[in-house]
Every structure is written in C-alpha cells, then in structure tokens.
Write an enzyme that holds these catalytic residues in place. Structure first.
Site, short mmCIF file in Angstrom:
data_model
loop_
_atom_site.label_atom_id
_atom_site.label_comp_id
_atom_site.label_asym_id
_atom_site.label_seq_id
_atom_site.Cartn_x
_atom_site.Cartn_y
_atom_site.Cartn_z
N SER A 295 8.06 -31.06 10.55
CA SER A 295 9.26 -30.90 11.39
C SER A 295 10.36 -30.28 10.53
O SER A 295 10.32 -30.40 9.30
CB SER A 295 9.73 -32.28 11.87
OG SER A 295 11.03 -32.22 12.43
N TYR B 57 12.16 -40.95 10.78
CA TYR B 57 11.50 -39.68 11.11
C TYR B 57 11.70 -38.67 9.98
O TYR B 57 10.75 -38.01 9.53
CB TYR B 57 12.07 -39.17 12.44
CG TYR B 57 11.34 -38.00 13.04
CD1 TYR B 57 10.08 -38.15 13.61
CD2 TYR B 57 11.91 -36.73 13.07
CE1 TYR B 57 9.41 -37.07 14.18
CE2 TYR B 57 11.26 -35.65 13.63
CZ TYR B 57 10.01 -35.82 14.19
OH TYR B 57 9.36 -34.75 14.75
P1 NAI Z 1 4.29 -35.38 22.47
O1 NAI Z 1 4.96 -36.70 22.61
O2 NAI Z 1 4.15 -34.50 23.65
O3 NAI Z 1 2.87 -35.56 21.79
C1 NAI Z 1 2.62 -36.52 20.79
C2 NAI Z 1 1.28 -37.16 21.08
O4 NAI Z 1 0.98 -38.08 20.02
C3 NAI Z 1 1.28 -37.95 22.39
O5 NAI Z 1 0.18 -37.57 23.20
C4 NAI Z 1 1.17 -39.38 21.94
O6 NAI Z 1 0.46 -40.23 22.85
C5 NAI Z 1 0.42 -39.22 20.62
N1 NAI Z 1 0.58 -40.40 19.77
C6 NAI Z 1 1.72 -41.07 19.49
N2 NAI Z 1 1.46 -42.13 18.74
C7 NAI Z 1 0.11 -42.14 18.55
C8 NAI Z 1 -0.76 -43.02 17.87
N3 NAI Z 1 -0.31 -44.11 17.25
N4 NAI Z 1 -2.09 -42.74 17.86
C9 NAI Z 1 -2.56 -41.65 18.51
N5 NAI Z 1 -1.77 -40.80 19.19
C10 NAI Z 1 -0.44 -41.04 19.20
O7 NAI Z 1 5.16 -34.65 21.35
P2 NAI Z 1 4.91 -33.32 20.50
O8 NAI Z 1 6.22 -32.67 20.39
O9 NAI Z 1 3.77 -32.54 21.01
O10 NAI Z 1 4.56 -33.95 19.06
C11 NAI Z 1 3.52 -33.46 18.25
C12 NAI Z 1 4.02 -33.40 16.82
O11 NAI Z 1 5.04 -32.41 16.74
C13 NAI Z 1 4.63 -34.70 16.29
O12 NAI Z 1 4.16 -34.96 14.99
C14 NAI Z 1 6.12 -34.38 16.26
O13 NAI Z 1 6.80 -35.13 15.29
C15 NAI Z 1 6.10 -32.90 15.95
N6 NAI Z 1 7.34 -32.18 16.26
C16 NAI Z 1 7.71 -31.92 17.55
C17 NAI Z 1 8.88 -31.23 17.80
C18 NAI Z 1 9.34 -30.90 19.18
O14 NAI Z 1 10.44 -30.33 19.36
N7 NAI Z 1 8.58 -31.20 20.22
C19 NAI Z 1 9.76 -30.77 16.71
C20 NAI Z 1 9.25 -31.08 15.40
C21 NAI Z 1 8.08 -31.76 15.20
#
Ligand code: NAI
Length: 270
Positions: free
Chosen positions: A152, A165
């Site tokens: 991130s 975070y």
């Molecule tokens: P999202 O919330 O759509 O997807 C995250 C997924 O991780 C979800 O499906 C959730 O169920 C799963 N998850 C959460 N805890 C879990 C666990 N304990 N075990 C297994 N699965 C788990 O969000 P997004 O944005 O797609 O996030 C993906 C990555 O991108 C994360 O690491 C986030 O920190 C990173 N990120 C996202 C940004 C954004 O603007 N969307 C910006 C910077 C980083």
C-alpha cells in the site's frame, strides 16, 4: 532450467497466455484486487488456488481451473492447506503466489486497541510471511517461482488514523525486499504493488457515505481517476510473470501518479 507447463497441469481449448499451465495461489481472492487477480490468472490459463474467508464470494469467481480454499489466512494451518491444495492440483509445483489478503482498522493511534493491532498484523503481515515461507519451500525445491505482495502507499508513507495498517504495510515492503535478497539465489523473485485509491470492498462504505471525499482524492490524483481492480491485477500479473524475469525486490506504486506528487501541493497548484 526446470521444465514448466508439465503435461499434468495443462488445460486445453484456451488461448495460450503468460500463465498457461502455471500454478498460482491467491489470498484474499473473493473480492476487489484479489478477485481480479484470480480471474485474470484463470483467463491466462493458470491453475488457481483461491483463498478467502468469504466462501460465498469465492463461489462466485468466474473462470476455469479455480480451486477454492475458504479459510482464515491468519490461522497458521491455512498456509499448509494452501500448499497442499496447490501441489495437489499442480502436480507438485507452485509457480506464483499473490499474497493479497488485507484489512484496515481505523482509529487514532493513542486509543488504538491492542486487539485491533494484533488482528491487522496477523492478517496483513504474519500471514503473508507464513504463506511465503510455506510456498517458498516448494519454490526453493523447484528452483523457480515468483511472489507478489499487495502492500500500500501506507507501506511507504504515513497515513492518518491507520497506525496498525501503516506499520503492517511497511513490514510487507520489508518482507518483499528481504526475501528478494535471500531467495534470488534460488531463482525466486519477490515484488510488491502499492495500490493507490482503488474501488474495492475495502472502501465501499467510504464511496457510498462520503462520495465527496472519494472524488476529492480522485481530483488529487495526477491521472484524475481512482483505480479499478483490473489496474492492480495487470501490474501484479506482469510482476509475477516471466516478462519481469529480471525484476525483484521492487515496490511498484500503481496509483495514477499519487506518489509522484508531494503532498504539500494540490495537483493543479499554480
Ligand atoms: P477487499 O476488501 O475488496 O478484498 C480483501 C479480501 O481479503 C476480501 O475478500 C476479504 O474477505 C479477504 N480477507 C480479509 N481478511 C481475510 C482473512 N483473515 N483470511 C482470508 N481472507 C481475508 O479489498 P481490496 O482493496 O481488494 O484489498 C486487497 C489488498 O489491497 C489488501 O491487502 C489491501 O490492504 C490492499 N490495498 C487496497 C487499496 C484500495 O484502495 N482498495 C489501497 C492499498 C492497498
């Protein structure tokens, strides 16, 4: 050099892609960036092991050769389950790992609950390390592989109200560089992406409840738009593909240029 695309893992009737016959593990694959990565991998011919807590979301993934493991990535046994699943469907190989699962808990540092700190670290950092080590053992044995960590901008800069975070994502950047340095000798590459503002499940509430704040952040992005999951998946797949064969230890900001702008300036300041 090792043989890739072993006959046991080839699939037919699909346009050949960079990932044809490759075995890939994706965590956090039920939503957002992880979902886009899993579906694009499948479209490019990979055999995908997709993990998430959200079993229903995993069931909705579109594409061939997607095998799902619904479990909490923070539970230590999950890393072994993913390796077991991937080596079973992949005839012993694992070519690519996408360490993508992540959560954010917001609140001021001075009152941040230790249990929230622990949960963020467990998922964002400890689990990524554990899965990398488990998958890395297979990759060391086969003397090839690529790992992509979803970090991130909070892994390179401070952002307010998100201390756990920020610390976890800085740790993930360190994990990326440290493993790249240690595992280059085994033919394993390790890189990270830092997604800028990207419309996913992580910010559904923000977009619905505070659209002005979202559009303000878009306006402060040099490319003048927020990202979409496929923007992130495109760079993630590139970095874990052979096209990036000489790239390791890199931290790529996929953010419409946000990192290039010193925060003391508005994007159109004159
Ligand atoms: P999202 O919330 O759509 O997807 C995250 C997924 O991780 C979800 O499906 C959730 O169920 C799963 N998850 C959460 N805890 C879990 C666990 N304990 N075990 C297994 N699965 C788990 O969000 P997004 O944005 O797609 O996030 C993906 C990555 O991108 C994360 O690491 C986030 O920190 C990173 N990120 C996202 C940004 C954004 O603007 N969307 C910006 C910077 C980083």
């Amino acid at each position: 050099m090792l043989e890739r695309n072993s006959p046991g893992v080839r699939s037919s009737n699909r346009t050949r892609g960079r990932y044809e016959g490759r075995v890939a593990v994706v965590t956090g694959a039920a939503s957002g960036i992880g979902k886009a990565i899993a579906e694009q991998l499948s479209a490019e011919g990979a055999i995908v092991v997709a993990n998430d807590l959200n079993a229903e979301g995993l069931g909705q993934l579109q594409g061939a050769n997607i095998h799902t493991v619904a479990s909490d990535i923070a539970v230590p046994a999950t890393a072994g389950q993913l390796v077991e699943a991937a080596t079973t469907v992949g005839a012993g190989r694992i070519d690519a790992l996408f360490n993508n699962a992540g959560i954010s808990v917001n609140g001021p540092a001075e009152t941040f609950a230790m249990e929230d700190w622990r949960r963020v670290m467990d998922i964002n950092l400890d689990a990524a390390f554990r899965v990398a080590i488990a998958v890395g053992q297979v990759m060391i044995e086969q003397r090839s592989g690529a790992i992509l960590n979803t970090a991130s901008p909070a892994g390179m800069f401070g952002i307010p109200n998100s201390i756990a975070y920020v610390v976890s994502k800085h740790g993930l950047v360190g994990l990326t560089r440290g493993l790249a340095v240690e595992w280059g000798q085994h033919g394993i590459r390790v890189n990270a992406i830092c997604p800028g503002l990207t419309a996913t499940g992580m910010n559904t509430q923000l977009r619905a409840e505070r659209p002005g704040r979202w559009s303000d952040r878009e306006a402060r992005t040099p490319l003048r738009r927020g990202g979409v999951p496929s923007d992130q998946a495109a760079t993630a797949l590139f970095l874990n593909s052979d096209e990036a064969a000489y790239t390791t230890g890199q931290v790529a900001a996929v953010d419409g240029g946000q990192h290039a702008l010193y925060s003391g300036y508005a994007v159109a300041f004159r």
